[in-house]
Scaffold this motif. Structure first.
Motif, PDB file in Angstrom:
ATOM      1  N   LEU A 150      -8.109 -23.863 -39.501  1.00 35.63           N
ATOM      2  CA  LEU A 150      -7.141 -23.251 -38.589  1.00 35.63           C
ATOM      3  C   LEU A 150      -5.757 -23.903 -38.668  1.00 35.63           C
ATOM      4  CD1 LEU A 150      -9.394 -22.667 -35.440  1.00 35.63           C
ATOM      5  CD2 LEU A 150      -8.835 -21.069 -37.269  1.00 35.63           C
ATOM      6  N   ALA A 151      -5.660 -25.036 -39.407  1.00 35.39           N
ATOM      7  CA  ALA A 151      -4.374 -25.753 -39.475  1.00 35.39           C
ATOM      8  C   ALA A 151      -3.201 -24.861 -39.908  1.00 35.39           C
ATOM      9  CB  ALA A 151      -4.495 -26.976 -40.393  1.00 35.39           C
ATOM     10  N   PRO A 152      -3.389 -23.948 -40.884  1.00 32.80           N
ATOM     11  CA  PRO A 152      -2.240 -23.103 -41.264  1.00 32.80           C
ATOM     12  C   PRO A 152      -1.740 -22.227 -40.115  1.00 32.80           C
ATOM     13  CG  PRO A 152      -3.972 -22.992 -42.916  1.00 32.80           C
ATOM     14  CD  PRO A 152      -4.555 -23.690 -41.727  1.00 32.80           C
ATOM     15  N   LEU A 153      -2.584 -22.027 -39.104  1.00 32.15           N
ATOM     16  CA  LEU A 153      -2.198 -21.175 -37.978  1.00 32.15           C
ATOM     17  C   LEU A 153      -1.270 -21.894 -36.985  1.00 32.15           C
ATOM     18  CD1 LEU A 153      -4.655 -19.664 -39.228  1.00 32.15           C
ATOM     19  CD2 LEU A 153      -5.214 -18.903 -36.937  1.00 32.15           C
ATOM     20  N   ILE A 154      -1.118 -23.223 -37.172  1.00 27.72           N
ATOM     21  CA  ILE A 154      -0.186 -23.966 -36.301  1.00 27.72           C
ATOM     22  C   ILE A 154       1.252 -23.649 -36.710  1.00 27.72           C
ATOM     23  CG2 ILE A 154       0.514 -26.273 -35.482  1.00 27.72           C
ATOM     24  CD1 ILE A 154      -2.190 -27.349 -36.379  1.00 27.72           C
ATOM     25  N   GLU A 155       1.425 -23.274 -37.985  1.00 26.69           N
ATOM     26  CA  GLU A 155       2.774 -23.077 -38.520  1.00 26.69           C
ATOM     27  C   GLU A 155       3.392 -21.766 -38.022  1.00 26.69           C
ATOM     28  OE1 GLU A 155       3.826 -25.625 -39.647  1.00 26.69           O
ATOM     29  OE2 GLU A 155       2.415 -26.661 -40.946  1.00 26.69           O
ATOM     30  N   ALA A 156       4.692 -21.613 -38.288  1.00 26.05           N
ATOM     31  CA  ALA A 156       5.396 -20.391 -37.871  1.00 26.05           C
ATOM     32  C   ALA A 156       4.837 -19.186 -38.634  1.00 26.05           C
ATOM     33  CB  ALA A 156       6.883 -20.554 -38.172  1.00 26.05           C
ATOM     34  N   ASP A 157       4.924 -18.012 -38.038  1.00 29.54           N
ATOM     35  CA  ASP A 157       4.435 -16.771 -38.638  1.00 29.54           C
ATOM     36  C   ASP A 157       3.006 -16.935 -39.165  1.00 29.54           C
ATOM     37  OD1 ASP A 157       4.349 -14.202 -39.603  1.00 29.54           O
ATOM     38  OD2 ASP A 157       5.432 -14.670 -41.462  1.00 29.54           O
ATOM     39  N   PRO A 158       2.074 -17.313 -38.289  1.00 26.71           N
ATOM     40  CA  PRO A 158       0.714 -17.619 -38.747  1.00 26.71           C
ATOM     41  C   PRO A 158      -0.042 -16.372 -39.222  1.00 26.71           C
ATOM     42  CG  PRO A 158       0.813 -17.612 -36.353  1.00 26.71           C
ATOM     43  CD  PRO A 158       2.218 -17.430 -36.835  1.00 26.71           C
ATOM     44  N   PRO A 159      -0.931 -16.548 -40.218  1.00 22.01           N
ATOM     45  CA  PRO A 159      -1.761 -15.418 -40.653  1.00 22.01           C
ATOM     46  C   PRO A 159      -2.781 -15.075 -39.568  1.00 22.01           C
ATOM     47  CG  PRO A 159      -2.509 -17.454 -41.659  1.00 22.01           C
ATOM     48  CD  PRO A 159      -1.279 -17.805 -40.895  1.00 22.01           C
ATOM     49  N   GLN A 160      -3.183 -13.827 -39.519  1.00 19.87           N
ATOM     50  CA  GLN A 160      -4.203 -13.408 -38.554  1.00 19.87           C
ATOM     51  C   GLN A 160      -5.486 -13.071 -39.295  1.00 19.87           C
ATOM     52  OE1 GLN A 160      -3.798 -13.612 -35.321  1.00 19.87           O
ATOM     53  NE2 GLN A 160      -1.675 -14.277 -35.615  1.00 19.87           N
ATOM     54  N   PRO A 161      -6.660 -13.420 -38.749  1.00 17.24           N
ATOM     55  CA  PRO A 161      -7.906 -12.996 -39.394  1.00 17.24           C
ATOM     56  C   PRO A 161      -7.977 -11.462 -39.400  1.00 17.24           C
ATOM     57  CG  PRO A 161      -8.306 -14.588 -37.623  1.00 17.24           C
ATOM     58  CD  PRO A 161      -6.881 -14.171 -37.525  1.00 17.24           C
ATOM     59  N   CYS A 214      -1.178 -18.831 -47.503  1.00 13.68           N
ATOM     60  CA  CYS A 214      -0.604 -19.684 -46.456  1.00 13.68           C
ATOM     61  C   CYS A 214      -1.169 -21.091 -46.562  1.00 13.68           C
ATOM     62  CB  CYS A 214      -0.972 -19.167 -45.066  1.00 13.68           C
ATOM     63  SG  CYS A 214      -0.637 -17.428 -44.844  1.00 13.68           S
ATOM     64  N   PHE A 215      -0.273 -22.060 -46.536  1.00 13.08           N
ATOM     65  CA  PHE A 215      -0.675 -23.468 -46.527  1.00 13.08           C
ATOM     66  C   PHE A 215      -0.096 -24.116 -45.274  1.00 13.08           C
ATOM     67  CE2 PHE A 215       0.630 -22.244 -50.812  1.00 13.08           C
ATOM     68  CZ  PHE A 215      -0.475 -22.553 -51.578  1.00 13.08           C
ATOM     69  N   PRO A 216      -0.823 -25.084 -44.707  1.00 15.99           N
ATOM     70  CA  PRO A 216      -0.157 -25.893 -43.689  1.00 15.99           C
ATOM     71  C   PRO A 216       0.785 -26.866 -44.400  1.00 15.99           C
ATOM     72  CG  PRO A 216      -2.446 -26.588 -43.952  1.00 15.99           C
ATOM     73  CD  PRO A 216      -2.205 -25.490 -44.945  1.00 15.99           C
ATOM     74  N   ARG A 217       1.733 -27.474 -43.657  1.00 17.69           N
ATOM     75  CA  ARG A 217       2.566 -28.509 -44.280  1.00 17.69           C
ATOM     76  C   ARG A 217       1.618 -29.609 -44.797  1.00 17.69           C
ATOM     77  NH1 ARG A 217       4.955 -30.112 -38.370  1.00 17.69           N
ATOM     78  NH2 ARG A 217       4.345 -27.979 -38.001  1.00 17.69           N
ATOM     79  N   PRO A 218       1.996 -30.312 -45.886  1.00 19.64           N
ATOM     80  CA  PRO A 218       1.070 -31.279 -46.503  1.00 19.64           C
ATOM     81  C   PRO A 218       0.435 -32.259 -45.516  1.00 19.64           C
ATOM     82  CG  PRO A 218       2.956 -30.959 -47.917  1.00 19.64           C
ATOM     83  CD  PRO A 218       3.240 -30.172 -46.673  1.00 19.64           C
ATOM     84  N   GLU A 219       1.172 -32.735 -44.508  1.00 20.53           N
ATOM     85  CA  GLU A 219       0.585 -33.705 -43.568  1.00 20.53           C
ATOM     86  C   GLU A 219      -0.512 -33.085 -42.700  1.00 20.53           C
ATOM     87  OE1 GLU A 219       4.629 -33.410 -41.140  1.00 20.53           O
ATOM     88  OE2 GLU A 219       3.313 -34.946 -40.304  1.00 20.53           O
ATOM     89  N   PHE A 220      -0.533 -31.747 -42.603  1.00 17.07           N
ATOM     90  CA  PHE A 220      -1.614 -31.095 -41.859  1.00 17.07           C
ATOM     91  C   PHE A 220      -2.715 -30.582 -42.792  1.00 17.07           C
ATOM     92  CE2 PHE A 220       1.277 -29.983 -38.003  1.00 17.07           C
ATOM     93  CZ  PHE A 220       1.264 -31.323 -37.641  1.00 17.07           C
ATOM     94  N   CYS A 221      -2.563 -30.824 -44.115  1.00 16.83           N
ATOM     95  CA  CYS A 221      -3.658 -30.534 -45.054  1.00 16.83           C
ATOM     96  C   CYS A 221      -4.674 -31.662 -44.953  1.00 16.83           C
ATOM     97  CB  CYS A 221      -3.136 -30.469 -46.490  1.00 16.83           C
ATOM     98  SG  CYS A 221      -2.372 -28.905 -46.902  1.00 16.83           S
ATOM     99  N   THR A 222      -4.182 -32.912 -44.991  1.00 16.90           N
ATOM    100  CA  THR A 222      -5.085 -34.055 -44.871  1.00 16.90           C
ATOM    101  C   THR A 222      -5.463 -34.211 -43.391  1.00 16.90           C
ATOM    102  OG1 THR A 222      -3.091 -35.369 -44.874  1.00 16.90           O
ATOM    103  CG2 THR A 222      -4.295 -35.304 -46.914  1.00 16.90           C
ATOM    104  N   ASP A 223      -6.401 -35.121 -43.123  1.00 14.22           N
ATOM    105  CA  ASP A 223      -6.924 -35.243 -41.755  1.00 14.22           C
ATOM    106  C   ASP A 223      -5.806 -35.550 -40.754  1.00 14.22           C
ATOM    107  OD1 ASP A 223      -9.333 -34.726 -42.801  1.00 14.22           O
ATOM    108  OD2 ASP A 223     -10.138 -36.757 -42.619  1.00 14.22           O
ATOM    109  N   ASN A 224      -5.883 -34.925 -39.595  1.00  9.15           N
ATOM    110  CA  ASN A 224      -4.844 -35.100 -38.575  1.00  9.15           C
ATOM    111  C   ASN A 224      -5.364 -34.651 -37.213  1.00  9.15           C
ATOM    112  OD1 ASN A 224      -3.765 -32.136 -37.947  1.00  9.15           O
ATOM    113  ND2 ASN A 224      -4.256 -32.250 -40.118  1.00  9.15           N
ATOM    114  N   GLY A 225      -4.682 -35.071 -36.168  1.00 10.95           N
ATOM    115  CA  GLY A 225      -5.109 -34.715 -34.810  1.00 10.95           C
ATOM    116  C   GLY A 225      -4.633 -33.330 -34.390  1.00 10.95           C
ATOM    117  N   ALA A 226      -3.542 -32.852 -35.016  1.00 12.02           N
ATOM    118  CA  ALA A 226      -2.963 -31.567 -34.597  1.00 12.02           C
ATOM    119  C   ALA A 226      -3.961 -30.427 -34.776  1.00 12.02           C
ATOM    120  CB  ALA A 226      -1.689 -31.303 -35.398  1.00 12.02           C
ATOM    121  N   MET A 227      -4.682 -30.442 -35.903  1.00 12.17           N
ATOM    122  CA  MET A 227      -5.625 -29.342 -36.172  1.00 12.17           C
ATOM    123  C   MET A 227      -6.769 -29.338 -35.149  1.00 12.17           C
ATOM    124  SD  MET A 227      -7.445 -30.726 -39.659  1.00 12.17           S
ATOM    125  CE  MET A 227      -8.791 -31.921 -39.613  1.00 12.17           C
TER     126      MET A 227
END
Ligand code: KG4
Ligand code: ZN
Length: 337
Positions: A117-128, A291-304
């Protein structure tokens, strides 16, 4: 709703605050890379102890960044699996204790759902519906996402995960831990075409991966070479090209199989620049969206974790007060949102 997210499944302590109205308010990360470097891999007991040391200061730091008081937290989400049991327990125990003391709901989140779901944090997120390529240190999966919480694994690795293959191959080439990003960096000075490795399991139908044979090919190529710095870079590039091509071929197949025009990429290997470039080319050629999340949200992170938790908590889901974790956990078993 303001949700505190806690990630402690492996060697990164991640904390974030996500607001369902205002988006991501703050995120902090502490990487244990230096702690484990001497051992060439993650030492579970050291990882758990370091999460204990770092988690509360990181939560304080996040609250400060967001200019919030601890009483502003309205829900808590923590990774409850899959991952290292001791490391998971640190996040789960802290998350549950905080939620209990604040009188707010808390929920355990599936680490891979967080990535997905991390890519959905970004602007203009994709929808399932969309197809997700999850490529991390522990997983390589193609997942059909019909809706948030409704996941079907289309294909996965039969042996090493893509990130694991990067790490093991890097080790063979004598690169320091963690090898994935090091190998990717080395590959930037490689000469393309000097070493060509196979694209495993692309010569037959199916969406499964197998990366363990590649590292043997690399080992043989390295052993029989002049072992110069340039050769090392050339082999690194040959290996990366093989993994990137294989992932792109399977993504194209998965999109076709699911009848989808959107591809979401997540997990640590999603930070790889060549993979991003290759999938962008695929998107242009096939007129699909990637759609990709920004690189820092690809690796493990609390935001996701904060984000996935917010979606579920807002939908009224939460777990009872028991501190439980699931080191192994099938994503298809998750409830729909
Ligand atoms: O998602 P992640 O941070 O942790 C897990 O859940 O496993 O992924 C870590 C993995 C490691 O294997 C690391 O080597 C790999 O992702 N990785 C990369 C890159 N950045 C991280 N692999 C290739 N290229 C990169 N730039
Ligand atoms: Zn991960």
């Amino acid at each position: 709703m303001i949700v505190l997210g806690i990630e402690t499944s492996c060697d990164e302590t991640g904390v974030a605050l996500y607001c369902t109205e205002r988006g991501l308010l703050a995120h902090t990360l502490y990487s244990q890379v230096k702690l484990h470097a001497d051992y060439g891999g993650v030492v579970p007991e050291l990882a758990s102890r370091d999460h204990v040391r770092k988690l509360l200061p990181l939560i304080q730091c996040c609250l400060q960044q967001a200019a919030l008081n601890i009483r502003d937290i309205q829900g808590v989400a923590y990774t409850s699996g899959p991952g290292l049991v001791g490391a998971l327990l640190v996040g789960a125990a802290t998350g549950r204790a905080l939620a209990w003391s604040l009188g707010v709901p808390a929920i355990g989140i599936h680490h891979m759902e967080g990535h997905l779901l991390a890519p959905l944090i970004e602007a203009d997120p994709p929808q399932p519906p969309f197809v997700a390529l999850l490529v991390s240190g522990g997983h390589s999966q193609l997942v059909e996402v019909r809706a948030i919480g409704r996941y079907r694994v289309l294909g996965e690795t039969l042996d090493d995960a893509a990130g694991e293959a990067f790490d093991k191959t890097a080790k063979l080439l004598g690169l320091p831990y963690p090898g994935g990003p090091e190998l990717a960096q080395l590959a930037t000075s490689g000469v393309r075409g000097r070493f060509t490795f196979s694209r495993p399991m692309t010569d037959r139908p199916g969406l499964e991966f197998s990366f363990s044979g590649l590292k043997t090919q690399v080992l043989l190529a390295w052993r029989d070479s002049d072992q110069s710095a340039q050769t090392r870079a050339d082999i690194a590039l040959g290996f990366q090209d093989a993994v990137v091509d294989t992932l792109a071929i399977k993504c194209e197949r998965a999109l076709l199989a699911a009848g989808s025009k959107t591809l979401v990429v997540a997990g640590g290997v999603g930070a790889n620049r060549d993979l991003r470039k290759k999938l962008d080319e695929l998107a242009q050629r096939k007129r699909i969206r990637v759609c990709f999340p920004r690189p820092e949200f690809c690796t493990d992170n609390g935001a996701m974790i904060a984000f996935a938790g917010a979606l579920r908590l807002v939908a009224g889901q939460h777990n009872d007060a028991a501190i439980t974790v699931q080191p192994r956990w099938d994503m298809a078993a998750l409830p729909a949102v």
